[in-house]
Enzyme design. Structure first.
Site, PDB file in Angstrom:
ATOM      1  N   HIS A 195       0.941  -1.215  -0.077  1.00 31.59           N
ATOM      2  CA  HIS A 195      -0.082  -0.034  -0.088  1.00 31.59           C
ATOM      3  C   HIS A 195       0.909   1.281   0.071  1.00 31.59           C
ATOM      4  CE1 HIS A 195      -3.122  -2.687   2.305  1.00 31.59           C
ATOM      5  NE2 HIS A 195      -3.144  -2.839   1.025  1.00 31.59           N
TER       6      HIS A 195
ATOM      7  N   LYS B 102       5.951   6.831   7.403  1.00 26.18           N
ATOM      8  CA  LYS B 102       5.201   6.161   8.396  1.00 26.18           C
ATOM      9  C   LYS B 102       6.568   5.498   9.243  1.00 26.18           C
ATOM     10  CE  LYS B 102       1.669   4.334   5.542  1.00 26.18           C
ATOM     11  NZ  LYS B 102       1.264   3.275   4.702  1.00 26.18           N
TER      12      LYS B 102
ATOM     13  N   TYR C 211       1.092   2.249  13.887  1.00 25.71           N
ATOM     14  CA  TYR C 211       2.022   3.244  12.931  1.00 25.71           C
ATOM     15  C   TYR C 211       1.641   4.766  12.804  1.00 25.71           C
ATOM     16  CZ  TYR C 211      -1.123   2.176   8.979  1.00 25.71           C
ATOM     17  OH  TYR C 211      -2.136   2.070   8.172  1.00 25.71           O
TER      18      TYR C 211
ATOM     19  N   ASP D  18      -6.682  -6.308  -2.093  1.00 20.31           N
ATOM     20  CA  ASP D  18      -5.219  -6.713  -2.276  1.00 20.31           C
ATOM     21  C   ASP D  18      -5.168  -7.861  -3.402  1.00 20.31           C
ATOM     22  OD1 ASP D  18      -4.420  -4.732  -0.618  1.00 20.31           O
ATOM     23  OD2 ASP D  18      -3.985  -6.271   1.100  1.00 20.31           O
TER      24      ASP D  18
END
Length: 186
Positions: free
Chosen positions: A62, A72, A132, A168
C-alpha cells in the site's frame, strides 16, 4: 537509540533503547528530537492501529499518491510480522527493489518508511497488532496498491496462499499502478 540504514535510500530500522527489569520494560517509541538527528523530520499527524487474527495474513503493498503521500513509522506491539518496503520512486537506482525486516513485540524494532515507498506485511503469528504513525491523513482518492506477488519485484514472502483482502487480490502490478513519485538525489 540505534538507527540502521536499509538497502533502500531513506528507509531505516529504528532500534530504541529498551530498559527492562523485573517489573517489565520502558522505552520511548517516538522522540521527534532524537529522530531528527538521523534525518527523520516528518511531522506525523495520524496514529493507526491494525489487528490481524490469523498467521498468514498479508496486507499490502500500500501507498498514497501525492499530495497525500505518507511517511510512516511502523512497530509491532503484539505478535510477529515480516515487514516489507518497496522503492517505487521512478528513476531511483533501487526502483522496484524491496527490503524486509522482522518486527515483533519482543524485538521492539520499528521501520521508518519515507514517502515514495510501498509497504506491506505478513503476519507470522496469530493475533498480531501493528501501530504506526503517518505524516498525512488517509485519502481514499489517493489510496493505491501493488500486487503482493508482483513477479518483477519478487518479494520472498515465504507463503504461496496468504489471507488477502479483496482489494489486495486485484491490486495492479508495479508497471500498471498509478504512481507520481520520482527519484531525486539532491
Amino acid at each position: 537509540m540505534k538507527i540502521v540504514e536499509m538497502d533502500l535510500a531513506g528507509a531505516k530500522i529504528i532500534e530504541p533503547d529498551v530498559y527492562e527489569d523485573n517489573r517489565g520494560f520502558f522505552y520511548e517509541n517516538y522522540s521527534m528530537a532524537k529522530l531528527s538527528v538521523y534525518g527523520i523530520t516528518d511531522h506525523f499527524v495520524q496514529d493507526n492501529h491494525t489487528f490481524s487474527r490469523k498467521a498468514g495474513t498479508l496486507r499490502g503493498l500500500h501507498f498514497q499518491l501525492e499530495p497525500y503521500a505518507q511517511a510512516k513509522i511502523i512497530r509491532c506491539t503484539r505478535g510477529k510480522v515480516l515487514d516489507v518496503v518497496v522503492d517505487i520512486r521512478v528513476g531511483s537506482p533501487t526502483y522496484g527493489k524491496w527490503v524486509s525486516v522482522e518486527l515483533s513485540a519482543d524485538n521492539f524494532k520499528q521501520v521508518y518508511i519515507p514517502k515514495g515507498f510501498a509497504h506491506g506485511f505478513l503476519t507470522l503469528t496469530d493475533d498480531v497488532e501493528l501501530q504506526y504513525k503517518a505524516s498525512n491523513y488517509y485519502s481514499p482518492d489517493c489510496d493505491r496498491g501493488i500486487r503482493w506477488n508482483d513477479f518483477t519485484i519478487g518479494i520472498e514472502w515465504g507463503i504461496t496462499n496468504p489471507i488477502l483482502s479483496d482489494k489486495d487480490k486485484i491490486a495492479p502490478f508495479l508497471t500498471e499502478s498509478e504512481n507520481n513519485f520520482t527519484w531525486s538525489d539532491v
